[in-house]
Motif scaffolding. Structure first.
Motif, PDB file in Angstrom:
ATOM      1  N   LEU A  74       0.827  -1.210   0.000  1.00  0.00           N
ATOM      2  CA  LEU A  74       0.000   0.000   0.000  1.00  0.00           C
ATOM      3  C   LEU A  74       0.863   1.262   0.000  1.00  0.00           C
ATOM      4  O   LEU A  74       0.540   2.241  -0.675  1.00  0.00           O
ATOM      5  CB  LEU A  74      -0.944   0.003   1.204  1.00  0.00           C
ATOM      6  N   GLN A  75       1.952   1.233   0.712  1.00  0.00           N
ATOM      7  CA  GLN A  75       2.851   2.383   0.718  1.00  0.00           C
ATOM      8  C   GLN A  75       3.421   2.606  -0.674  1.00  0.00           C
ATOM      9  O   GLN A  75       3.444   3.726  -1.172  1.00  0.00           O
ATOM     10  CB  GLN A  75       3.985   2.187   1.724  1.00  0.00           C
ATOM     11  N   SER A  78       0.617   3.791  -3.176  1.00  0.00           N
ATOM     12  CA  SER A  78       0.117   5.149  -2.919  1.00  0.00           C
ATOM     13  C   SER A  78       1.192   6.206  -3.143  1.00  0.00           C
ATOM     14  O   SER A  78       0.878   7.386  -3.265  1.00  0.00           O
ATOM     15  CB  SER A  78      -0.408   5.260  -1.490  1.00  0.00           C
ATOM     16  N   GLY A  79       2.438   5.811  -3.175  1.00  0.00           N
ATOM     17  CA  GLY A  79       3.526   6.768  -3.320  1.00  0.00           C
ATOM     18  C   GLY A  79       3.872   7.478  -2.028  1.00  0.00           C
ATOM     19  O   GLY A  79       4.615   8.457  -2.035  1.00  0.00           O
ATOM     20  N   ALA A  80       3.360   6.993  -0.911  1.00  0.00           N
ATOM     21  CA  ALA A  80       3.586   7.637   0.379  1.00  0.00           C
ATOM     22  C   ALA A  80       5.007   7.373   0.877  1.00  0.00           C
ATOM     23  O   ALA A  80       5.565   6.306   0.638  1.00  0.00           O
ATOM     24  CB  ALA A  80       2.579   7.127   1.409  1.00  0.00           C
ATOM     25  N   ARG A  81       5.547   8.359   1.562  1.00  0.00           N
ATOM     26  CA  ARG A  81       6.857   8.174   2.192  1.00  0.00           C
ATOM     27  C   ARG A  81       6.714   7.511   3.547  1.00  0.00           C
ATOM     28  O   ARG A  81       7.627   6.847   4.014  1.00  0.00           O
ATOM     29  CB  ARG A  81       7.538   9.522   2.389  1.00  0.00           C
ATOM     30  N   LEU A 101       0.456   7.926   4.358  1.00  0.00           N
ATOM     31  CA  LEU A 101      -0.761   7.138   4.181  1.00  0.00           C
ATOM     32  C   LEU A 101      -1.226   6.674   5.555  1.00  0.00           C
ATOM     33  O   LEU A 101      -0.464   6.055   6.304  1.00  0.00           O
ATOM     34  CB  LEU A 101      -0.505   5.922   3.285  1.00  0.00           C
ATOM     35  N   ASN A 102      -2.460   6.990   5.891  1.00  0.00           N
ATOM     36  CA  ASN A 102      -3.068   6.540   7.140  1.00  0.00           C
ATOM     37  C   ASN A 102      -3.939   5.324   6.840  1.00  0.00           C
ATOM     38  O   ASN A 102      -4.852   5.400   6.015  1.00  0.00           O
ATOM     39  CB  ASN A 102      -3.920   7.641   7.771  1.00  0.00           C
TER      40      ASN A 102
END
Length: 117
Positions: A74-75, A78-81, A101-102
């Motif tokens: 998921l990280q 989503s491209g989340a750091r 990302l929460n």
């Protein structure tokens, strides 16, 4: 009685000195900076594509069981750091981070919501 009168005179001199110092401090507080000097503008920070999170890209995981393997996936998707896992009744800071990302979990550790912030 003489010592009481002397003490009063000494206290009066100190009070006058303190009053003068207090007056000078009050006047200094009222002074202002020159009007022709402006504060510099804050630096602009433009987020790059790699710094943002796209929660719409991971909505397919809603209802799935939570585990470490899907956290990494998921990280990445989503491209989340950063990733933050929020369980029911868990405490969380209210700071907003567009690169985080929460993952909101239900009481049975299924993914109930995926949001950036």
């Amino acid at each position: 009685m003489k010592s009481g009168h002397a003490l009063t005179a000494v206290m009066q001199r100190h009070m006058k000195s303190l009053g003068g110092a207090l007056g000078a401090l009050l006047l200094a507080g009222c002074s202002s900076a020159p009007h022709d000097v402006a504060a510099p503008p804050p630096p602009s920070v433009e987020p790059s594509a790699s710094q943002t999170c796209d929660a719409s890209a991971v909505q397919h995981a809603l209802g799935e069981p939570f585990n470490e393997a899907n956290t990494s996936l998921l990280q990445s998707e989503s491209g989340a750091r950063q990733v933050r896992v929020l369980r029911p009744d868990s405490a969380a800071t209210l700071d907003y981070r567009e690169d985080r990302l929460n993952i909101h979990l239900g009481s049975d550790d299924t993914i109930e919501a995926l949001r950036c912030g």
